[in-house]
Design a protein around this motif. Structure first.
Motif, PDB file in Angstrom:
ATOM      1  N   ASP A 107      43.015 -11.313 -43.516  1.00  0.00           N
ATOM      2  CA  ASP A 107      41.913 -11.994 -44.202  1.00  0.00           C
ATOM      3  C   ASP A 107      41.862 -11.537 -45.659  1.00  0.00           C
ATOM      4  O   ASP A 107      40.911 -10.894 -46.096  1.00  0.00           O
ATOM      5  CB  ASP A 107      40.594 -11.678 -43.492  1.00  0.00           C
ATOM      6  CG  ASP A 107      39.401 -12.434 -44.070  1.00  0.00           C
ATOM      7  OD1 ASP A 107      39.607 -13.300 -44.948  1.00  0.00           O
ATOM      8  OD2 ASP A 107      38.254 -12.139 -43.659  1.00  0.00           O
ATOM      9  N   PRO A 108      42.910 -11.856 -46.433  1.00  0.00           N
ATOM     10  CA  PRO A 108      42.985 -11.321 -47.789  1.00  0.00           C
ATOM     11  C   PRO A 108      41.854 -11.781 -48.697  1.00  0.00           C
ATOM     12  O   PRO A 108      41.476 -11.051 -49.623  1.00  0.00           O
ATOM     13  CB  PRO A 108      44.348 -11.799 -48.294  1.00  0.00           C
ATOM     14  CG  PRO A 108      44.709 -12.945 -47.422  1.00  0.00           C
ATOM     15  CD  PRO A 108      44.102 -12.648 -46.087  1.00  0.00           C
ATOM     16  N   ALA A 109      41.310 -12.963 -48.478  1.00  0.00           N
ATOM     17  CA  ALA A 109      40.232 -13.429 -49.347  1.00  0.00           C
ATOM     18  C   ALA A 109      39.035 -12.491 -49.287  1.00  0.00           C
ATOM     19  O   ALA A 109      38.442 -12.128 -50.320  1.00  0.00           O
ATOM     20  CB  ALA A 109      39.819 -14.853 -48.958  1.00  0.00           C
ATOM     21  N   THR A 110      38.685 -12.066 -48.071  1.00  0.00           N
ATOM     22  CA  THR A 110      37.572 -11.123 -47.923  1.00  0.00           C
ATOM     23  C   THR A 110      37.934  -9.763 -48.495  1.00  0.00           C
ATOM     24  O   THR A 110      37.127  -9.135 -49.189  1.00  0.00           O
ATOM     25  CB  THR A 110      37.200 -10.984 -46.433  1.00  0.00           C
ATOM     26  OG1 THR A 110      36.799 -12.259 -45.937  1.00  0.00           O
ATOM     27  CG2 THR A 110      36.061  -9.997 -46.247  1.00  0.00           C
ATOM     28  N   ALA A 111      39.146  -9.292 -48.214  1.00  0.00           N
ATOM     29  CA  ALA A 111      39.566  -7.980 -48.696  1.00  0.00           C
ATOM     30  C   ALA A 111      39.583  -7.921 -50.217  1.00  0.00           C
ATOM     31  O   ALA A 111      39.070  -6.970 -50.825  1.00  0.00           O
ATOM     32  CB  ALA A 111      40.948  -7.647 -48.137  1.00  0.00           C
ATOM     33  N   VAL A 112      40.147  -8.941 -50.830  1.00  0.00           N
ATOM     34  CA  VAL A 112      40.270  -8.948 -52.294  1.00  0.00           C
ATOM     35  C   VAL A 112      38.891  -9.003 -52.947  1.00  0.00           C
ATOM     36  O   VAL A 112      38.626  -8.341 -53.964  1.00  0.00           O
ATOM     37  CB  VAL A 112      41.157 -10.129 -52.739  1.00  0.00           C
ATOM     38  CG1 VAL A 112      41.046 -10.361 -54.231  1.00  0.00           C
ATOM     39  CG2 VAL A 112      42.608  -9.849 -52.352  1.00  0.00           C
ATOM     40  N   TRP A 217      46.678 -13.447 -55.657  1.00  0.00           N
ATOM     41  CA  TRP A 217      45.350 -12.867 -55.500  1.00  0.00           C
ATOM     42  C   TRP A 217      44.870 -12.091 -56.711  1.00  0.00           C
ATOM     43  O   TRP A 217      43.740 -11.577 -56.717  1.00  0.00           O
ATOM     44  CB  TRP A 217      45.324 -11.956 -54.269  1.00  0.00           C
ATOM     45  CG  TRP A 217      45.555 -12.695 -53.005  1.00  0.00           C
ATOM     46  CD1 TRP A 217      46.699 -12.735 -52.254  1.00  0.00           C
ATOM     47  CD2 TRP A 217      44.613 -13.544 -52.331  1.00  0.00           C
ATOM     48  NE1 TRP A 217      46.538 -13.536 -51.156  1.00  0.00           N
ATOM     49  CE2 TRP A 217      45.266 -14.048 -51.177  1.00  0.00           C
ATOM     50  CE3 TRP A 217      43.292 -13.921 -52.592  1.00  0.00           C
ATOM     51  CZ2 TRP A 217      44.623 -14.909 -50.288  1.00  0.00           C
ATOM     52  CZ3 TRP A 217      42.663 -14.779 -51.698  1.00  0.00           C
ATOM     53  CH2 TRP A 217      43.326 -15.261 -50.571  1.00  0.00           C
ATOM     54  N   GLU A 218      45.682 -11.978 -57.746  1.00  0.00           N
ATOM     55  CA  GLU A 218      45.296 -11.154 -58.899  1.00  0.00           C
ATOM     56  C   GLU A 218      44.045 -11.688 -59.598  1.00  0.00           C
ATOM     57  O   GLU A 218      43.123 -10.927 -59.925  1.00  0.00           O
ATOM     58  CB  GLU A 218      46.459 -11.050 -59.887  1.00  0.00           C
ATOM     59  CG  GLU A 218      47.621 -10.222 -59.357  1.00  0.00           C
ATOM     60  CD  GLU A 218      48.745 -10.077 -60.357  1.00  0.00           C
ATOM     61  OE1 GLU A 218      48.854  -9.010 -60.976  1.00  0.00           O
ATOM     62  OE2 GLU A 218      49.491 -11.049 -60.534  1.00  0.00           O
ATOM     63  N   GLU A 219      43.996 -12.974 -59.833  1.00  0.00           N
ATOM     64  CA  GLU A 219      42.823 -13.533 -60.506  1.00  0.00           C
ATOM     65  C   GLU A 219      41.578 -13.417 -59.640  1.00  0.00           C
ATOM     66  O   GLU A 219      40.465 -13.252 -60.163  1.00  0.00           O
ATOM     67  CB  GLU A 219      43.077 -14.981 -60.892  1.00  0.00           C
ATOM     68  CG  GLU A 219      44.094 -15.134 -62.019  1.00  0.00           C
ATOM     69  CD  GLU A 219      44.123 -16.541 -62.597  1.00  0.00           C
ATOM     70  OE1 GLU A 219      43.192 -17.329 -62.286  1.00  0.00           O
ATOM     71  OE2 GLU A 219      45.054 -16.842 -63.358  1.00  0.00           O
TER      72      GLU A 219
END
Length: 244
Positions: A107-112, A217-219
């Motif tokens: 779930d990278p969106a939540t993690a980021v 995911w940087e931005e």
């Protein structure tokens, strides 16, 4: 940095520090140090053990953790020590899981989002004027040269500072802890904490998303932190990190 294989050898000093607690290796750093999770009657602790190096020390991290705990969630130090070749740090576990735990990698969106918001909270809470530690470019390049690293001339003069903050010093994704609800819960591994420009941390946090979640995911980290993207500072501080 990586997760150690199951059955990795446990140093005698770690067994001694664990005092009978069940040990699980959870993280190996690029210098060969391993962090162990120790669960026993006294709860959960983490034991970081590795070879001495010129970049950070367990004593230095213990000092930084003790200072930072007044302002933000970081582990409480139980013990720090060293012998002729190795050093160790024992801390009490904080609630939450690393941002690279399997759940959050899926779930990278939540993690980021948690990484960006957590880093902003870390910076906003820390009093720059009271911080006794330095992580500005001049201090970092001088420390690199002590370790035998020649820093390129074009990295010796940084862009104008956007905002001085107390930097984490290793704001890579694994060092953010995330609560069950997806919110930021705390930070670990503060061995290089010190005053520097906010982009010194933010650029590394952004770069680490590529390593841990893949490109793109940087931005999102920058957006979650809450500042406009600054390509010049981002590129400079990523290059400085890789060079030093």
């Amino acid at each position: 940095m990586s997760i150690p294989a199951a059955g990795a050898p446990v140093p005698a000093r770690v067994r001694e520090l664990a005092a009978g607690a069940t040990l699980e290796p959870v993280w190996r750093n690029e210098l060969g140090g391993v962090t162990f999770r120790a669960e026993g009657r006294d709860g959960i602790r983490f034991i970081k053990h590795g070879p001495k190096n010129l970049e950070t020390t367990s004593a230095g991290e213990a000092e930084r953790l003790s200072w930072a705990r007044e302002y933000t969630p970081v582990p409480r130090v139980i013990e720090a020590g060293a012998d002729e070749t190795h050093e160790w740090l024992v801390t009490v576990a904080l609630p939450g899981a690393s941002a690279v735990a399997p759940r959050w990698v899926r779930d990278p969106a939540t993690a980021v989002r948690a990484i960006g918001r957590g880093l902003r909270a870390f910076h906003d809470r820390m009093p720059v004027a009271q911080c006794p530690f330095d992580w500005r470019v001049s201090a970092r390049t001088a420390a690199a040269e002590v370790r035998g690293i020649r820093v390129p001339d074009d990295l010796r003069v940084p862009p104008a500072e956007e905002r001085l903050v107390v930097c984490h010093g290793d704001a890579c994704a694994p060092n953010t802890l995330i609560a069950d609800d997806g919110s930021w819960a705390g930070h670990v591994d503060l061995g290089a904490l010190g005053v520097g420009d906010l982009w010194a941390d933010l650029a590394v946090a952004a770069m680490s998303t590529v390593w841990n979640y893949g490109p793109g995911w940087e931005e999102a980290v920058v957006d979650a932190y809450g500042v406009p993207m600054d390509a010049e500072r981002m590129t400079y501080y990523q290059r400085l990190w890789n060079a030093t």
